[in-house]
Scaffold this motif. Structure first.
Motif, PDB file in Angstrom:
ATOM      1  N   PHE A  68     128.243 -18.453 -46.587  1.00 45.99           N
ATOM      2  CA  PHE A  68     127.730 -17.683 -45.454  1.00 45.99           C
ATOM      3  C   PHE A  68     126.710 -18.476 -44.637  1.00 45.99           C
ATOM      4  O   PHE A  68     125.822 -19.126 -45.185  1.00 45.99           O
ATOM      5  CB  PHE A  68     127.110 -16.375 -45.928  1.00 45.99           C
ATOM      6  CG  PHE A  68     128.102 -15.435 -46.531  1.00 45.99           C
ATOM      7  CD1 PHE A  68     128.063 -15.134 -47.891  1.00 45.99           C
ATOM      8  CD2 PHE A  68     129.099 -14.853 -45.752  1.00 45.99           C
ATOM      9  CE1 PHE A  68     128.993 -14.263 -48.462  1.00 45.99           C
ATOM     10  CE2 PHE A  68     130.029 -13.992 -46.319  1.00 45.99           C
ATOM     11  CZ  PHE A  68     129.983 -13.700 -47.674  1.00 45.99           C
ATOM     12  N   ASP A  69     126.846 -18.406 -43.317  1.00 47.12           N
ATOM     13  CA  ASP A  69     125.868 -19.045 -42.428  1.00 47.12           C
ATOM     14  C   ASP A  69     124.591 -18.234 -42.374  1.00 47.12           C
ATOM     15  O   ASP A  69     123.491 -18.770 -42.195  1.00 47.12           O
ATOM     16  CB  ASP A  69     126.457 -19.175 -41.020  1.00 47.12           C
ATOM     17  CG  ASP A  69     127.648 -20.109 -41.012  1.00 47.12           C
ATOM     18  OD1 ASP A  69     128.797 -19.619 -40.983  1.00 47.12           O
ATOM     19  OD2 ASP A  69     127.427 -21.335 -41.083  1.00 47.12           O
ATOM     20  N   ALA A  70     124.722 -16.932 -42.515  1.00 47.25           N
ATOM     21  CA  ALA A  70     123.547 -16.065 -42.513  1.00 47.25           C
ATOM     22  C   ALA A  70     123.886 -14.738 -43.169  1.00 47.25           C
ATOM     23  O   ALA A  70     125.057 -14.338 -43.225  1.00 47.25           O
ATOM     24  CB  ALA A  70     123.052 -15.834 -41.083  1.00 47.25           C
ATOM     25  N   ALA A  71     122.855 -14.078 -43.665  1.00 47.42           N
ATOM     26  CA  ALA A  71     123.016 -12.748 -44.245  1.00 47.42           C
ATOM     27  C   ALA A  71     122.068 -11.789 -43.550  1.00 47.42           C
ATOM     28  O   ALA A  71     120.931 -12.158 -43.223  1.00 47.42           O
ATOM     29  CB  ALA A  71     122.730 -12.767 -45.741  1.00 47.42           C
ATOM     30  N   VAL A  72     122.550 -10.584 -43.313  1.00 48.88           N
ATOM     31  CA  VAL A  72     121.723  -9.560 -42.679  1.00 48.88           C
ATOM     32  C   VAL A  72     121.502  -8.434 -43.679  1.00 48.88           C
ATOM     33  O   VAL A  72     122.470  -7.881 -44.222  1.00 48.88           O
ATOM     34  CB  VAL A  72     122.413  -8.999 -41.418  1.00 48.88           C
ATOM     35  CG1 VAL A  72     121.551  -7.922 -40.773  1.00 48.88           C
ATOM     36  CG2 VAL A  72     122.695 -10.118 -40.424  1.00 48.88           C
ATOM     37  N   VAL A  73     120.252  -8.128 -43.951  1.00 48.08           N
ATOM     38  CA  VAL A  73     119.932  -7.034 -44.870  1.00 48.08           C
ATOM     39  C   VAL A  73     119.554  -5.827 -44.021  1.00 48.08           C
ATOM     40  O   VAL A  73     118.508  -5.812 -43.374  1.00 48.08           O
ATOM     41  CB  VAL A  73     118.756  -7.405 -45.802  1.00 48.08           C
ATOM     42  CG1 VAL A  73     118.515  -6.279 -46.816  1.00 48.08           C
ATOM     43  CG2 VAL A  73     119.047  -8.717 -46.522  1.00 48.08           C
ATOM     44  N   ALA A  74     120.451  -4.864 -44.000  1.00 46.22           N
ATOM     45  CA  ALA A  74     120.296  -3.732 -43.074  1.00 46.22           C
ATOM     46  C   ALA A  74     120.034  -2.436 -43.834  1.00 46.22           C
ATOM     47  O   ALA A  74     120.662  -1.409 -43.578  1.00 46.22           O
ATOM     48  CB  ALA A  74     121.553  -3.611 -42.212  1.00 46.22           C
ATOM     49  N   ILE A  75     119.098  -2.524 -44.776  1.00 53.67           N
ATOM     50  CA  ILE A  75     118.747  -1.357 -45.584  1.00 53.67           C
ATOM     51  C   ILE A  75     117.365  -0.884 -45.170  1.00 53.67           C
ATOM     52  O   ILE A  75     116.387  -1.606 -45.328  1.00 53.67           O
ATOM     53  CB  ILE A  75     118.732  -1.724 -47.087  1.00 53.67           C
ATOM     54  CG1 ILE A  75     120.137  -2.175 -47.516  1.00 53.67           C
ATOM     55  CG2 ILE A  75     118.241  -0.562 -47.932  1.00 53.67           C
ATOM     56  CD1 ILE A  75     120.165  -2.880 -48.867  1.00 53.67           C
ATOM     57  N   GLY A  76     117.299   0.333 -44.619  1.00 53.18           N
ATOM     58  CA  GLY A  76     116.023   0.807 -44.093  1.00 53.18           C
ATOM     59  C   GLY A  76     115.266   1.745 -44.986  1.00 53.18           C
ATOM     60  O   GLY A  76     114.088   1.571 -45.261  1.00 53.18           O
ATOM     61  N   SER A  77     115.946   2.778 -45.452  1.00 56.82           N
ATOM     62  CA  SER A  77     115.173   3.847 -46.086  1.00 56.82           C
ATOM     63  C   SER A  77     114.793   3.563 -47.536  1.00 56.82           C
ATOM     64  O   SER A  77     114.046   4.330 -48.127  1.00 56.82           O
ATOM     65  CB  SER A  77     115.914   5.181 -45.962  1.00 56.82           C
ATOM     66  OG  SER A  77     117.248   5.005 -46.346  1.00 56.82           O
TER      67      SER A  77
END
Ligand SMILES: Nc1ncnc2c1ncn2[C@@H]1O[C@H](COP(=O)(O)OP(=O)(O)OP(=O)(O)O)[C@@H](O)[C@H]1O
Ligand SMILES: Nc1ncnc2c1ncn2[C@@H]1O[C@H](COP(=O)(O)OP(=O)(O)OP(=O)(O)O)[C@@H](O)[C@H]1O
Lengths: 220, 220
Positions: A68-77
Protein backbone atom coordinates in the motif's frame (compact mmCIF):
# COMPACT_ATOMS: atom_id res chain seq x y z
CA UNK A 1 -1.53 3.49 -10.43
CA UNK A 2 -1.43 3.53 -6.63
CA UNK A 3 -2.69 1.15 -4.00
CA UNK A 4 -4.65 2.39 -0.99
CA UNK A 5 -5.97 0.83 2.20
CA UNK A 6 -9.04 2.44 3.74
CA UNK A 7 -10.02 1.22 7.19
CA UNK A 8 -13.48 2.25 8.31
CA UNK A 9 -16.19 2.60 5.69
CA UNK A 10 -18.47 5.17 7.31
CA UNK A 11 -19.43 8.36 5.50
CA UNK A 12 -15.91 9.75 5.52
CA UNK A 13 -14.05 6.52 4.75
CA UNK A 14 -16.41 5.32 2.03
CA UNK A 15 -16.07 8.66 0.25
CA UNK A 16 -12.29 8.61 0.47
CA UNK A 17 -12.31 5.07 -0.94
CA UNK A 18 -14.77 5.87 -3.69
CA UNK A 19 -12.87 8.89 -5.04
CA UNK A 20 -9.54 7.05 -4.99
CA UNK A 21 -11.15 4.17 -6.89
CA UNK A 22 -12.95 6.45 -9.36
CA UNK A 23 -9.59 7.90 -10.24
CA UNK A 24 -8.28 4.53 -11.34
CA UNK A 25 -6.37 3.42 -8.27
CA UNK A 26 -6.55 0.14 -6.39
CA UNK A 27 -8.44 0.39 -3.14
CA UNK A 28 -8.98 -2.17 -0.41
CA UNK A 29 -11.80 -1.15 1.91
CA UNK A 30 -11.94 -2.73 5.33
CA UNK A 31 -14.58 -2.57 8.05
CA UNK A 32 -15.31 -4.76 11.05
CA UNK A 33 -19.05 -4.55 10.39
CA UNK A 34 -20.28 -6.97 7.71
CA UNK A 35 -23.18 -4.66 6.92
CA UNK A 36 -20.83 -1.80 6.05
CA UNK A 37 -18.73 -4.07 3.85
CA UNK A 38 -21.82 -5.40 2.09
CA UNK A 39 -23.22 -1.93 1.59
CA UNK A 40 -20.11 -0.60 -0.15
CA UNK A 41 -20.01 -3.71 -2.35
CA UNK A 42 -23.70 -3.44 -3.22
CA UNK A 43 -23.31 0.21 -4.13
CA UNK A 44 -20.27 -0.72 -6.25
CA UNK A 45 -18.32 2.19 -4.75
CA UNK A 46 -15.08 0.19 -4.89
CA UNK A 47 -14.11 -3.26 -6.15
CA UNK A 48 -12.55 -4.84 -3.05
CA UNK A 49 -13.91 -4.71 0.48
CA UNK A 50 -13.47 -7.15 3.34
CA UNK A 51 -14.59 -7.52 6.90
CA UNK A 52 -11.81 -7.41 9.45
CA UNK A 53 -11.22 -6.00 12.90
CA UNK A 54 -8.07 -3.99 12.38
CA UNK A 55 -7.35 -3.48 16.07
CA UNK A 56 -6.10 -7.08 15.90
CA UNK A 57 -2.50 -7.02 14.63
CA UNK A 58 -2.77 -10.65 13.49
CA UNK A 59 -5.65 -9.70 11.22
CA UNK A 60 -3.72 -6.80 9.74
CA UNK A 61 -0.72 -9.04 9.11
CA UNK A 62 -2.75 -11.01 6.56
CA UNK A 63 -3.08 -7.90 4.45
CA UNK A 64 0.39 -7.65 2.80
CA UNK A 65 0.70 -4.07 4.02
CA UNK A 66 3.92 -3.33 2.09
CA UNK A 67 2.03 -3.01 -1.15
CA UNK A 68 0.00 0.00 0.00
CA UNK A 69 1.15 3.53 -0.85
CA UNK A 70 -0.96 4.90 1.97
CA UNK A 71 -3.54 3.87 4.53
CA UNK A 72 -6.49 5.91 5.71
CA UNK A 73 -7.88 5.29 9.19
CA UNK A 74 -11.45 6.50 9.06
CA UNK A 75 -12.70 5.48 12.49
CA UNK A 76 -14.27 8.34 14.40
CA UNK A 77 -16.45 7.30 17.25
CA UNK A 78 -14.02 4.89 18.87
CA UNK A 79 -10.82 6.64 19.89
CA UNK A 80 -9.52 3.33 21.18
CA UNK A 81 -10.21 1.63 17.86
CA UNK A 82 -8.71 4.44 15.79
CA UNK A 83 -5.59 4.65 17.92
CA UNK A 84 -5.01 0.88 18.01
CA UNK A 85 -5.37 0.60 14.24
CA UNK A 86 -3.01 3.53 13.66
CA UNK A 87 -0.47 2.07 16.08
CA UNK A 88 -0.65 -1.30 14.32
CA UNK A 89 -0.13 0.27 10.91
CA UNK A 90 2.86 2.20 12.26
CA UNK A 91 4.31 -1.01 13.72
CA UNK A 92 4.03 -2.70 10.34
CA UNK A 93 5.84 0.19 8.69
CA UNK A 94 3.03 1.40 6.43
CA UNK A 95 4.41 4.22 4.26
CA UNK A 96 1.94 6.96 4.87
CA UNK A 97 -0.97 7.12 7.29
CA UNK A 98 -3.86 9.54 7.17
CA UNK A 99 -6.37 9.45 10.02
CA UNK A 100 -9.47 11.32 10.97
CA UNK A 101 -9.76 12.50 14.54
CA UNK A 102 -12.95 13.12 16.48
CA UNK A 103 -11.44 15.67 18.87
CA UNK A 104 -8.26 17.65 19.43
CA UNK A 105 -7.06 15.22 22.06
CA UNK A 106 -7.74 12.27 19.75
CA UNK A 107 -5.72 14.11 17.10
CA UNK A 108 -2.83 14.75 19.49
CA UNK A 109 -2.59 11.07 20.31
CA UNK A 110 -2.53 10.18 16.62
CA UNK A 111 0.21 12.77 16.07
CA UNK A 112 2.34 11.28 18.81
CA UNK A 113 1.92 7.90 17.17
CA UNK A 114 3.48 9.34 14.04
CA UNK A 115 0.38 9.53 11.85
CA UNK A 116 1.33 11.71 8.86
CA UNK A 117 -1.87 13.65 8.27
CA UNK A 118 -4.72 14.25 10.67
CA UNK A 119 -8.11 15.39 9.47
CA UNK A 120 -10.94 16.98 11.47
CA UNK A 121 -13.84 16.76 9.01
CA UNK A 122 -16.66 18.23 11.08
CA UNK A 123 -14.57 21.12 12.41
CA UNK A 124 -13.10 21.98 9.01
CA UNK A 125 -16.47 21.87 7.30
CA UNK A 126 -18.00 23.95 10.08
CA UNK A 127 -15.44 26.69 9.46
CA UNK A 128 -15.89 26.44 5.72
CA UNK A 129 -19.69 26.71 5.95
CA UNK A 130 -19.39 29.79 8.17
CA UNK A 131 -17.09 31.44 5.65
CA UNK A 132 -19.47 30.61 2.81
CA UNK A 133 -22.32 32.17 4.80
CA UNK A 134 -20.27 35.35 5.15
CA UNK A 135 -19.23 35.40 1.52
CA UNK A 136 -15.69 35.01 2.79
CA UNK A 137 -14.82 32.09 0.67
CA UNK A 138 -11.94 33.61 -1.20
CA UNK A 139 -10.30 31.13 -3.50
CA UNK A 140 -6.74 30.83 -2.34
CA UNK A 141 -4.22 30.21 -5.04
CA UNK A 142 -5.08 26.94 -6.70
CA UNK A 143 -2.67 25.31 -9.15
CA UNK A 144 -4.63 24.08 -12.17
CA UNK A 145 -1.50 22.47 -13.58
CA UNK A 146 2.18 23.09 -13.07
CA UNK A 147 1.94 26.26 -15.14
CA UNK A 148 -1.30 28.01 -14.40
CA UNK A 149 -3.05 28.84 -11.19
CA UNK A 150 -6.21 30.68 -10.35
CA UNK A 151 -6.48 32.92 -7.34
CA UNK A 152 -8.74 35.52 -5.84
CA UNK A 153 -6.79 38.67 -4.99
CA UNK A 154 -7.66 41.98 -3.40
CA UNK A 155 -7.52 44.85 -5.89
CA UNK A 156 -4.34 46.87 -5.34
CA UNK A 157 -5.39 50.43 -4.40
CA UNK A 158 -3.78 52.07 -7.41
CA UNK A 159 -6.29 50.48 -9.77
CA UNK A 160 -9.40 51.71 -7.97
CA UNK A 161 -11.44 53.81 -10.39
CA UNK A 162 -9.63 52.58 -13.51
CA UNK A 163 -11.31 50.63 -16.26
CA UNK A 164 -10.05 47.19 -17.22
CA UNK A 165 -8.45 48.72 -20.33
CA UNK A 166 -6.66 51.42 -18.34
CA UNK A 167 -4.98 48.98 -15.97
CA UNK A 168 -1.78 47.17 -16.78
CA UNK A 169 -2.97 43.97 -15.19
CA UNK A 170 -2.91 42.12 -18.46
CA UNK A 171 -0.08 43.90 -20.28
CA UNK A 172 2.28 44.26 -17.34
CA UNK A 173 1.25 41.46 -15.03
CA UNK A 174 0.12 38.93 -17.63
CA UNK A 175 -2.93 38.01 -15.62
CA UNK A 176 -6.33 37.21 -17.06
CA UNK A 177 -9.19 38.60 -15.00
CA UNK A 178 -11.85 35.90 -15.11
CA UNK A 179 -14.29 37.74 -12.88
CA UNK A 180 -14.56 40.60 -10.39
CA UNK A 181 -16.16 40.02 -7.01
CA UNK A 182 -17.88 43.24 -5.99
CA UNK A 183 -18.28 44.12 -2.33
CA UNK A 184 -22.02 43.43 -2.57
CA UNK A 185 -21.32 39.80 -3.34
CA UNK A 186 -22.17 40.29 -7.00
CA UNK A 187 -19.85 38.94 -9.71
CA UNK A 188 -18.89 40.65 -12.94
CA UNK A 189 -17.86 37.72 -15.12
CA UNK A 190 -15.45 37.95 -18.09
CA UNK A 191 -15.47 41.73 -17.61
CA UNK A 192 -15.28 43.90 -20.70
CA UNK A 193 -12.62 46.51 -21.45
CA UNK A 194 -14.71 49.36 -20.10
CA UNK A 195 -15.73 47.68 -16.83
CA UNK A 196 -14.46 49.84 -14.02
CA UNK A 197 -12.64 48.50 -10.97
CA UNK A 198 -13.69 49.60 -7.50
CA UNK A 199 -11.98 49.96 -4.17
CA UNK A 200 -13.15 46.76 -2.42
CA UNK A 201 -13.11 44.49 -5.44
CA UNK A 202 -11.54 41.09 -5.45
CA UNK A 203 -10.19 39.84 -8.75
CA UNK A 204 -10.49 36.20 -9.80
CA UNK A 205 -7.39 35.79 -11.96
CA UNK A 206 -5.66 33.15 -14.03
CA UNK A 207 -1.94 33.24 -14.63
CA UNK A 208 1.35 31.63 -13.70
CA UNK A 209 2.21 31.19 -10.05
CA UNK A 210 5.02 33.67 -10.49
CA UNK A 211 2.84 36.38 -12.03
CA UNK A 212 0.29 35.95 -9.27
CA UNK A 213 3.03 36.25 -6.67
CA UNK A 214 4.33 39.47 -8.23
CA UNK A 215 0.86 40.94 -8.45
CA UNK A 216 0.22 40.25 -4.77
CA UNK A 217 3.30 42.31 -3.97
CA UNK A 218 1.86 45.42 -5.66
CA UNK A 219 1.17 48.15 -3.07
CA UNK A 220 1.17 45.82 -0.08
CA UNK B 1 -23.17 43.16 11.19
CA UNK B 2 -25.37 40.07 10.90
CA UNK B 3 -27.18 37.96 13.43
CA UNK B 4 -26.98 34.17 13.35
CA UNK B 5 -28.66 31.33 15.21
CA UNK B 6 -26.71 28.10 15.52
CA UNK B 7 -28.62 25.12 16.88
CA UNK B 8 -26.45 22.20 17.92
CA UNK B 9 -23.00 22.92 19.33
CA UNK B 10 -21.15 19.74 18.40
CA UNK B 11 -17.92 19.85 16.42
CA UNK B 12 -19.57 21.17 13.29
CA UNK B 13 -21.96 23.64 14.94
CA UNK B 14 -19.46 25.05 17.41
CA UNK B 15 -17.04 25.74 14.57
CA UNK B 16 -19.69 27.43 12.46
CA UNK B 17 -20.62 29.59 15.46
CA UNK B 18 -17.02 30.41 16.34
CA UNK B 19 -16.05 31.60 12.84
CA UNK B 20 -19.20 33.71 12.48
CA UNK B 21 -18.46 35.31 15.86
CA UNK B 22 -14.76 35.82 15.12
CA UNK B 23 -15.80 37.78 12.05
CA UNK B 24 -17.68 40.29 14.13
CA UNK B 25 -21.22 39.03 13.86
CA UNK B 26 -23.77 38.31 16.57
CA UNK B 27 -24.24 34.62 17.25
CA UNK B 28 -26.67 32.85 19.52
CA UNK B 29 -25.62 29.26 20.15
CA UNK B 30 -28.25 26.81 21.33
CA UNK B 31 -27.96 23.24 22.53
CA UNK B 32 -30.23 21.02 24.58
CA UNK B 33 -27.28 19.67 26.57
CA UNK B 34 -26.16 21.93 29.40
CA UNK B 35 -22.65 20.50 29.18
CA UNK B 36 -22.29 21.58 25.54
CA UNK B 37 -23.57 25.07 26.35
CA UNK B 38 -21.18 25.37 29.28
CA UNK B 39 -18.25 24.12 27.24
CA UNK B 40 -18.69 26.70 24.49
CA UNK B 41 -19.03 29.44 27.14
CA UNK B 42 -15.96 28.26 29.04
CA UNK B 43 -13.91 28.18 25.86
CA UNK B 44 -15.19 31.68 25.02
CA UNK B 45 -15.90 30.59 21.45
CA UNK B 46 -18.95 32.86 21.27
CA UNK B 47 -20.59 35.36 23.63
CA UNK B 48 -24.15 34.00 23.89
CA UNK B 49 -25.17 30.39 24.35
CA UNK B 50 -28.28 28.95 25.96
CA UNK B 51 -29.72 25.56 26.69
CA UNK B 52 -32.95 24.81 24.88
CA UNK B 53 -34.60 21.85 23.19
CA UNK B 54 -35.39 23.28 19.77
CA UNK B 55 -37.72 20.45 18.74
CA UNK B 56 -40.21 22.21 21.02
CA UNK B 57 -41.85 25.03 19.02
CA UNK B 58 -42.81 26.85 22.23
CA UNK B 59 -39.15 27.03 23.19
CA UNK B 60 -38.17 28.40 19.80
CA UNK B 61 -40.91 31.02 19.99
CA UNK B 62 -39.08 32.67 22.92
CA UNK B 63 -36.14 33.37 20.65
CA UNK B 64 -37.39 36.37 18.59
CA UNK B 65 -36.51 34.51 15.39
CA UNK B 66 -37.20 37.47 13.08
CA UNK B 67 -33.96 39.12 14.07
CA UNK B 68 -31.77 36.33 12.65
CA UNK B 69 -30.35 36.60 9.15
CA UNK B 70 -29.85 32.85 9.03
CA UNK B 71 -30.09 29.76 11.19
CA UNK B 72 -27.79 26.76 11.11
CA UNK B 73 -29.15 23.38 12.19
CA UNK B 74 -26.11 21.39 13.23
CA UNK B 75 -27.74 18.23 14.59
CA UNK B 76 -26.37 15.09 12.99
CA UNK B 77 -27.06 11.97 14.92
CA UNK B 78 -30.76 12.51 15.44
CA UNK B 79 -32.60 12.76 12.13
CA UNK B 80 -35.83 13.28 14.05
CA UNK B 81 -34.31 16.14 16.04
CA UNK B 82 -32.75 17.79 12.99
CA UNK B 83 -35.92 17.52 10.92
CA UNK B 84 -38.21 18.79 13.71
CA UNK B 85 -35.97 21.78 14.37
CA UNK B 86 -35.76 22.60 10.65
CA UNK B 87 -39.54 22.29 10.28
CA UNK B 88 -40.08 24.58 13.27
CA UNK B 89 -37.72 27.21 11.88
CA UNK B 90 -39.52 27.03 8.53
CA UNK B 91 -42.89 27.45 10.27
CA UNK B 92 -41.63 30.56 12.03
CA UNK B 93 -40.46 32.01 8.73
CA UNK B 94 -36.72 32.13 9.44
CA UNK B 95 -35.05 33.80 6.45
CA UNK B 96 -32.41 31.30 5.54
CA UNK B 97 -31.75 27.85 6.92
CA UNK B 98 -28.58 25.84 6.55
CA UNK B 99 -28.58 22.29 7.86
CA UNK B 100 -26.11 19.45 8.03
CA UNK B 101 -27.37 16.02 6.99
CA UNK B 102 -26.06 12.68 8.18
CA UNK B 103 -27.16 10.74 5.08
CA UNK B 104 -28.59 11.32 1.61
CA UNK B 105 -32.10 10.44 2.79
CA UNK B 106 -31.77 12.82 5.75
CA UNK B 107 -30.70 15.48 3.24
CA UNK B 108 -33.64 14.77 0.93
CA UNK B 109 -36.08 15.23 3.80
CA UNK B 110 -34.46 18.55 4.71
CA UNK B 111 -34.69 19.64 1.06
CA UNK B 112 -38.38 18.86 0.93
CA UNK B 113 -38.85 20.92 4.06
CA UNK B 114 -37.40 23.87 2.17
CA UNK B 115 -34.02 24.08 3.88
CA UNK B 116 -31.88 26.39 1.74
CA UNK B 117 -28.48 24.76 1.97
CA UNK B 118 -27.65 21.21 2.95
CA UNK B 119 -24.17 20.19 3.99
CA UNK B 120 -22.64 16.70 4.18
CA UNK B 121 -19.45 17.36 6.13
CA UNK B 122 -18.04 13.84 6.40
CA UNK B 123 -18.75 12.95 2.77
CA UNK B 124 -17.37 16.23 1.42
CA UNK B 125 -14.23 16.01 3.52
CA UNK B 126 -13.76 12.37 2.50
CA UNK B 127 -13.75 13.36 -1.17
CA UNK B 128 -11.47 16.30 -0.51
CA UNK B 129 -8.95 14.16 1.41
CA UNK B 130 -8.88 11.61 -1.41
CA UNK B 131 -8.17 14.32 -3.97
CA UNK B 132 -5.40 15.77 -1.80
CA UNK B 133 -3.88 12.30 -1.57
CA UNK B 134 -3.87 12.07 -5.35
CA UNK B 135 -2.56 15.60 -5.89
CA UNK B 136 -5.49 16.07 -8.23
CA UNK B 137 -5.57 19.55 -9.43
CA UNK B 138 -8.90 19.83 -11.09
CA UNK B 139 -10.67 22.50 -9.14
CA UNK B 140 -13.54 20.73 -7.50
CA UNK B 141 -16.54 22.88 -6.85
CA UNK B 142 -15.51 25.81 -4.70
CA UNK B 143 -18.21 28.00 -3.17
CA UNK B 144 -17.19 31.63 -3.57
CA UNK B 145 -20.17 32.68 -1.49
CA UNK B 146 -23.49 31.08 -0.72
CA UNK B 147 -24.73 31.77 -4.22
CA UNK B 148 -21.87 31.27 -6.63
CA UNK B 149 -19.36 28.52 -7.01
CA UNK B 150 -16.61 27.84 -9.47
CA UNK B 151 -15.86 24.36 -10.66
CA UNK B 152 -13.89 22.55 -13.29
CA UNK B 153 -16.09 20.08 -15.14
CA UNK B 154 -15.51 17.55 -17.90
CA UNK B 155 -17.17 18.58 -21.15
CA UNK B 156 -20.34 16.52 -21.68
CA UNK B 157 -19.90 14.52 -24.92
CA UNK B 158 -22.81 16.17 -26.72
CA UNK B 159 -21.00 19.50 -26.89
CA UNK B 160 -17.83 18.17 -28.51
CA UNK B 161 -17.33 19.98 -31.80
CA UNK B 162 -19.80 22.79 -31.04
CA UNK B 163 -18.81 26.41 -30.74
CA UNK B 164 -19.47 28.32 -27.52
CA UNK B 165 -22.36 30.06 -29.26
CA UNK B 166 -23.92 26.79 -30.44
CA UNK B 167 -24.02 25.23 -26.99
CA UNK B 168 -26.78 25.89 -24.50
CA UNK B 169 -24.39 26.03 -21.60
CA UNK B 170 -25.18 29.66 -20.91
CA UNK B 171 -28.79 29.85 -22.08
CA UNK B 172 -29.97 26.54 -20.69
CA UNK B 173 -27.53 25.87 -17.87
CA UNK B 174 -26.85 29.46 -16.79
CA UNK B 175 -23.15 28.81 -16.43
CA UNK B 176 -20.42 31.23 -17.32
CA UNK B 177 -17.43 29.55 -18.94
CA UNK B 178 -14.45 31.37 -17.51
CA UNK B 179 -11.86 29.24 -19.31
CA UNK B 180 -11.41 25.99 -21.18
CA UNK B 181 -8.63 23.61 -20.22
CA UNK B 182 -7.48 21.85 -23.36
CA UNK B 183 -6.05 18.36 -23.18
CA UNK B 184 -2.59 19.73 -23.92
CA UNK B 185 -2.66 21.71 -20.68
CA UNK B 186 -3.26 24.97 -22.55
CA UNK B 187 -6.01 27.34 -21.39
CA UNK B 188 -8.43 29.29 -23.54
CA UNK B 189 -9.45 32.13 -21.22
CA UNK B 190 -12.74 34.07 -21.48
CA UNK B 191 -13.44 32.13 -24.70
CA UNK B 192 -15.21 33.96 -27.49
CA UNK B 193 -18.48 32.94 -29.10
CA UNK B 194 -16.79 31.12 -31.94
CA UNK B 195 -14.31 29.16 -29.83
CA UNK B 196 -14.96 25.51 -30.46
CA UNK B 197 -15.21 22.90 -27.72
CA UNK B 198 -13.28 19.66 -28.00
CA UNK B 199 -13.75 16.15 -26.71
CA UNK B 200 -11.31 16.13 -23.74
CA UNK B 201 -11.87 19.70 -22.65
CA UNK B 202 -12.50 20.68 -19.07
CA UNK B 203 -14.60 23.77 -18.49
CA UNK B 204 -13.85 26.20 -15.70
CA UNK B 205 -17.31 27.53 -14.91
CA UNK B 206 -18.98 29.99 -12.57
CA UNK B 207 -22.59 29.56 -11.55
CA UNK B 208 -24.86 28.55 -8.70
CA UNK B 209 -24.27 25.29 -6.91
CA UNK B 210 -27.56 24.01 -8.28
CA UNK B 211 -26.75 24.84 -11.90
CA UNK B 212 -23.36 23.20 -11.55
CA UNK B 213 -24.99 20.10 -10.09
CA UNK B 214 -27.47 19.89 -12.96
CA UNK B 215 -24.74 20.35 -15.54
CA UNK B 216 -22.71 17.54 -14.01
CA UNK B 217 -25.68 15.24 -14.54
CA UNK B 218 -25.71 15.87 -18.31
CA UNK B 219 -24.80 12.66 -20.20
CA UNK B 220 -23.40 10.85 -17.15
N1 LIG C 1 -11.48 -1.96 14.65
C1 LIG C 1 -12.08 -1.65 13.50
N2 LIG C 1 -11.71 -2.29 12.37
C2 LIG C 1 -12.32 -2.00 11.21
N3 LIG C 1 -13.33 -1.11 11.06
C3 LIG C 1 -13.74 -0.46 12.16
C4 LIG C 1 -13.15 -0.70 13.43
N4 LIG C 1 -13.78 0.11 14.33
C5 LIG C 1 -14.72 0.81 13.66
N5 LIG C 1 -14.71 0.45 12.36
C6 LIG C 1 -15.58 0.97 11.32
O1 LIG C 1 -15.24 2.29 10.98
C7 LIG C 1 -16.41 2.92 10.44
C8 LIG C 1 -16.47 4.37 10.90
O2 LIG C 1 -16.44 4.40 12.24
P1 LIG C 1 -17.43 5.30 13.11
O3 LIG C 1 -18.81 5.18 12.62
O4 LIG C 1 -17.11 5.01 14.51
O5 LIG C 1 -16.86 6.71 12.81
P2 LIG C 1 -17.57 8.03 12.32
O6 LIG C 1 -16.50 9.03 12.47
O7 LIG C 1 -18.82 8.29 13.08
O8 LIG C 1 -17.88 7.73 10.83
P3 LIG C 1 -18.28 8.74 9.64
O9 LIG C 1 -17.18 8.60 8.67
O10 LIG C 1 -19.57 8.22 9.11
O11 LIG C 1 -18.42 10.10 10.25
C9 LIG C 1 -17.61 2.11 10.89
O12 LIG C 1 -18.26 1.59 9.75
C10 LIG C 1 -17.03 1.03 11.77
O13 LIG C 1 -17.67 -0.22 11.61
N1 LIG D 1 -33.43 19.16 19.88
C1 LIG D 1 -32.23 19.72 20.06
N2 LIG D 1 -32.15 21.02 20.43
C2 LIG D 1 -30.95 21.59 20.62
N3 LIG D 1 -29.78 20.97 20.46
C3 LIG D 1 -29.79 19.67 20.09
C4 LIG D 1 -31.01 18.98 19.85
N4 LIG D 1 -30.71 17.71 19.50
C5 LIG D 1 -29.37 17.60 19.50
N5 LIG D 1 -28.82 18.77 19.85
C6 LIG D 1 -27.39 19.05 20.00
O1 LIG D 1 -26.78 19.12 18.73
C7 LIG D 1 -25.38 18.80 18.89
C8 LIG D 1 -24.90 17.99 17.71
O2 LIG D 1 -25.66 16.86 17.60
P1 LIG D 1 -25.04 15.43 17.37
O3 LIG D 1 -23.93 15.20 18.29
O4 LIG D 1 -26.20 14.52 17.35
O5 LIG D 1 -24.55 15.56 15.91
P2 LIG D 1 -23.18 15.23 15.26
O6 LIG D 1 -23.48 15.36 13.82
O7 LIG D 1 -22.64 13.94 15.71
O8 LIG D 1 -22.27 16.40 15.76
P3 LIG D 1 -20.84 16.88 15.22
O9 LIG D 1 -21.08 18.27 14.77
O10 LIG D 1 -19.93 16.84 16.40
O11 LIG D 1 -20.42 15.95 14.15
C9 LIG D 1 -25.25 18.07 20.22
O12 LIG D 1 -24.44 18.84 21.08
C10 LIG D 1 -26.66 17.95 20.73
O13 LIG D 1 -26.75 18.11 22.13
Amino acid sequence: KQNFLVIGLGRFGSNVAKVLYENGHDVLGVDNEASEVQSIIDQKLIADAIQLDCTDANNLKKLDLDKFDAAVVAIGSSIEGSVLVAANLKEFGVNKIIAKASSTMHGKILERLGVDTIVYPEAEMGRSVARQLLGLNFLEEFALNDNFSIAELALPKKYAGQTMLETDIRSEHHLNILAIRRSGGHFSVSPSANTSLQKDDYLLVLGTGEDIGNFKAVDS
